[in-house]
Design an enzyme around this catalytic site. Sequence first.
Site, PDB file in Angstrom:
ATOM      1  N   HIS A 278      19.148  39.859  13.691  1.00 41.74           N
ATOM      2  CA  HIS A 278      17.775  40.308  13.484  1.00 41.74           C
ATOM      3  C   HIS A 278      17.583  40.636  12.007  1.00 41.74           C
ATOM      4  O   HIS A 278      18.516  41.129  11.366  1.00 41.74           O
ATOM      5  CB  HIS A 278      17.471  41.550  14.328  1.00 41.74           C
ATOM      6  CG  HIS A 278      16.014  41.812  14.464  1.00 41.74           C
ATOM      7  ND1 HIS A 278      15.307  42.512  13.515  1.00 41.74           N
ATOM      8  CD2 HIS A 278      15.126  41.408  15.396  1.00 41.74           C
ATOM      9  CE1 HIS A 278      14.040  42.539  13.875  1.00 41.74           C
ATOM     10  NE2 HIS A 278      13.895  41.875  15.001  1.00 41.74           N
ATOM     11  N   ASP A 335      15.568  39.246  22.668  1.00 40.57           N
ATOM     12  CA  ASP A 335      15.289  37.955  23.310  1.00 40.57           C
ATOM     13  C   ASP A 335      16.465  37.417  24.100  1.00 40.57           C
ATOM     14  O   ASP A 335      16.278  36.583  24.986  1.00 40.57           O
ATOM     15  CB  ASP A 335      14.845  36.934  22.261  1.00 40.57           C
ATOM     16  CG  ASP A 335      13.417  37.196  21.841  1.00 40.57           C
ATOM     17  OD1 ASP A 335      12.668  37.699  22.692  1.00 40.57           O
ATOM     18  OD2 ASP A 335      13.063  36.923  20.699  1.00 40.57           O
TER      19      ASP A 335
HETATM   20  N1  ACO Z   1      24.088  32.931  14.747  1.00 35.18           N
HETATM   21  C1  ACO Z   1      25.052  32.697  13.822  1.00 35.18           C
HETATM   22  N2  ACO Z   1      25.015  33.196  12.577  1.00 35.18           N
HETATM   23  C2  ACO Z   1      23.961  33.950  12.256  1.00 35.18           C
HETATM   24  C3  ACO Z   1      22.931  34.238  13.168  1.00 35.18           C
HETATM   25  C4  ACO Z   1      23.020  33.699  14.460  1.00 35.18           C
HETATM   26  N3  ACO Z   1      22.085  33.931  15.368  1.00 35.18           N
HETATM   27  N4  ACO Z   1      22.006  35.019  12.575  1.00 35.18           N
HETATM   28  C5  ACO Z   1      22.439  35.219  11.319  1.00 35.18           C
HETATM   29  N5  ACO Z   1      23.625  34.585  11.136  1.00 35.18           N
HETATM   30  C6  ACO Z   1      24.466  34.628   9.938  1.00 35.18           C
HETATM   31  C7  ACO Z   1      23.889  33.759   8.820  1.00 35.18           C
HETATM   32  O1  ACO Z   1      24.397  32.453   8.870  1.00 35.18           O
HETATM   33  C8  ACO Z   1      24.346  34.524   7.607  1.00 35.18           C
HETATM   34  O2  ACO Z   1      25.710  34.262   7.409  1.00 35.18           O
HETATM   35  P1  ACO Z   1      26.296  34.077   5.887  1.00 35.18           P
HETATM   36  O3  ACO Z   1      25.924  35.338   5.169  1.00 35.18           O
HETATM   37  O4  ACO Z   1      27.748  33.875   6.071  1.00 35.18           O
HETATM   38  O5  ACO Z   1      25.585  32.872   5.347  1.00 35.18           O
HETATM   39  C9  ACO Z   1      24.262  35.991   8.032  1.00 35.18           C
HETATM   40  O6  ACO Z   1      24.437  35.975   9.452  1.00 35.18           O
HETATM   41  C10 ACO Z   1      22.937  36.662   7.680  1.00 35.18           C
HETATM   42  O7  ACO Z   1      21.892  35.908   8.281  1.00 35.18           O
HETATM   43  P2  ACO Z   1      20.447  35.697   7.660  1.00 35.18           P
HETATM   44  O8  ACO Z   1      19.987  34.315   8.016  1.00 35.18           O
HETATM   45  O9  ACO Z   1      20.436  36.098   6.210  1.00 35.18           O
HETATM   46  O10 ACO Z   1      19.609  36.768   8.445  1.00 35.18           O
HETATM   47  P3  ACO Z   1      18.039  36.846   8.501  1.00 35.18           P
HETATM   48  O11 ACO Z   1      17.714  38.296   8.524  1.00 35.18           O
HETATM   49  O12 ACO Z   1      17.378  36.018   7.464  1.00 35.18           O
HETATM   50  O13 ACO Z   1      17.711  36.150   9.910  1.00 35.18           O
HETATM   51  C11 ACO Z   1      17.199  35.822  12.183  1.00 35.18           C
HETATM   52  C12 ACO Z   1      17.375  36.839  11.051  1.00 35.18           C
HETATM   53  C13 ACO Z   1      16.152  34.762  11.777  1.00 35.18           C
HETATM   54  C14 ACO Z   1      16.663  36.560  13.428  1.00 35.18           C
HETATM   55  C15 ACO Z   1      18.567  35.155  12.478  1.00 35.18           C
HETATM   56  O14 ACO Z   1      19.501  36.152  12.845  1.00 35.18           O
HETATM   57  C16 ACO Z   1      18.456  34.093  13.568  1.00 35.18           C
HETATM   58  O15 ACO Z   1      18.062  32.957  13.280  1.00 35.18           O
HETATM   59  N6  ACO Z   1      18.814  34.449  14.851  1.00 35.18           N
HETATM   60  C17 ACO Z   1      18.709  33.512  15.941  1.00 35.18           C
HETATM   61  C18 ACO Z   1      17.260  33.391  16.401  1.00 35.18           C
HETATM   62  C19 ACO Z   1      16.790  34.618  17.155  1.00 35.18           C
HETATM   63  O16 ACO Z   1      17.444  35.108  18.060  1.00 35.18           O
HETATM   64  N7  ACO Z   1      15.574  35.084  16.779  1.00 35.18           N
HETATM   65  C20 ACO Z   1      14.928  36.208  17.448  1.00 35.18           C
HETATM   66  C21 ACO Z   1      14.696  37.335  16.500  1.00 35.18           C
HETATM   67  S1  ACO Z   1      14.073  38.716  17.367  1.00 35.18           S
HETATM   68  C22 ACO Z   1      12.447  38.414  17.576  1.00 35.18           C
HETATM   69  O17 ACO Z   1      11.792  37.615  16.938  1.00 35.18           O
HETATM   70  C23 ACO Z   1      11.812  39.204  18.627  1.00 35.18           C
END
Ligand code: ACO
Length: 400
Positions: A278, A335
């Site tokens: 998140h 979610d």
């Molecule tokens: N699976 C695997 N790796 C992940 C995930 C994931 N779901 N989420 C983040 N990471 C990793 C990234 O690759 C990154 O790794 P790195 O630093 O080695 O490159 C690190 O964790 C940080 O991730 P960011 O992308 O910088 O986090 P950001 O805050 O931008 O993204 C997001 C948040 C979009 C929710 C992301 O976690 C994601 O895409 N999750 C999956 C989709 C999801 O479940 N969305 C629902 C959100 S809740 C809602 O809308 C109600």
Amino acid sequence: SVIDVAAFQKAGYWTYDPGFMVTAPVESKITFIDGGKGELLYRGYPIDQLANNAEYLEVAYALVHGELPNAEQKKAFYAKIHSHTAVHDQLRKFFEGFRRDAHPMAIMVGVVGALSAFYHEGFDVNDERHREITAIRLIAKMPTLAAMSYKYSQGEPFMYPRNDFNYAENFVYMMFATPADVNFKVNPIIADALDKIFTLHADHEQNASTSTVRLAGSTGANPYACIAAGIAALWGPSHGGANEAVLEMLDEIGTVENVPAFMEKVKSREVKLMGFGHRVYKNFDPRAQVLKKTCDEVLTALGINDPKLELAMALEKIALEDPFFIERNLYPNVDFYSGIILKAIGIPTSMFTVIFSLARTSGWISHWLEMHSEPFKIGRPRQLYTGETQRDFVKIEDRK
Ligand code: ACO
């Protein structure tokens, strides 16, 4: 800290912040989040207390009005909602314009946007009563429109709303009853779980879809069109579409034995583990904590033995113990569990994000109301231009 905007502008400065990681474009009194502590308050009330004690419509009232309703206010609010649950019959014809296999979210973007055609003439955004009735209409009609989008995809007749049911019960009825089921009974386990899901998804401060509603609203656009813009933003798999993406991911994994190979794909960044991580919560998602408990209760109460749900539970356990996820503070978000619960109670996957949009409508419209209750500026971000510097026009015959 807050910058002196006028001084910044005068000096010709602006901030470059892709993804709005550290930018707050508004002040708001609606929802407070402390991502580090995993704290979420609607109007000051902790989310777990609301989800476990209040009905969604009471929560919607609090989001819109700032306080939980007393008994009299609750009665009056529910009566107003009940008098607006039906939609104009002409809207039925609008539905008929969609392909029958259209995704229900595509239908929702269209039909909620179309409400702006029904409620535009004579609408005065500066009249508080007009704004209030807009909020009532939207909260009241969303379950009806959501259920209609499902019925349309099934080729079944639309069911009229039943105001003797509560908000979640009425939605279950409009989704699953048919005109032949004169004695249709709503399973209270299903209605209660849905009501909790509605409350937990009702607001989440300046997330992508709420920011979209505010940005569209800042131009003075018709509020139904603004909410349609919010629905469009919610649809994406990085936002509200994640609950649907969780189920698609479980389909792709197939069985528990395939989890380790899938986790390798996640670690090599080929795919993301949907329903994990998140932007704001970097310890735990307080909504997920409430829903995890509900998820356990619903699965036990309904006695469900679905291999896909077993796979979800195995995946959760493996991910929570994996150093890749621990190091990056990646936990199941709301979610992940809402997807599992919705699947368990028989909601088709394509309706998951529609249900999120239904629930988030009270939050979206509260933000729109808050914005219009005080002076505001049109939202107009700047950009960091990285294109060509100025150059002269070249006639087509001289172009290489
Ligand atoms: N699976 C695997 N790796 C992940 C995930 C994931 N779901 N989420 C983040 N990471 C990793 C990234 O690759 C990154 O790794 P790195 O630093 O080695 O490159 C690190 O964790 C940080 O991730 P960011 O992308 O910088 O986090 P950001 O805050 O931008 O993204 C997001 C948040 C979009 C929710 C992301 O976690 C994601 O895409 N999750 C999956 C989709 C999801 O479940 N969305 C629902 C959100 S809740 C809602 O809308 C109600």
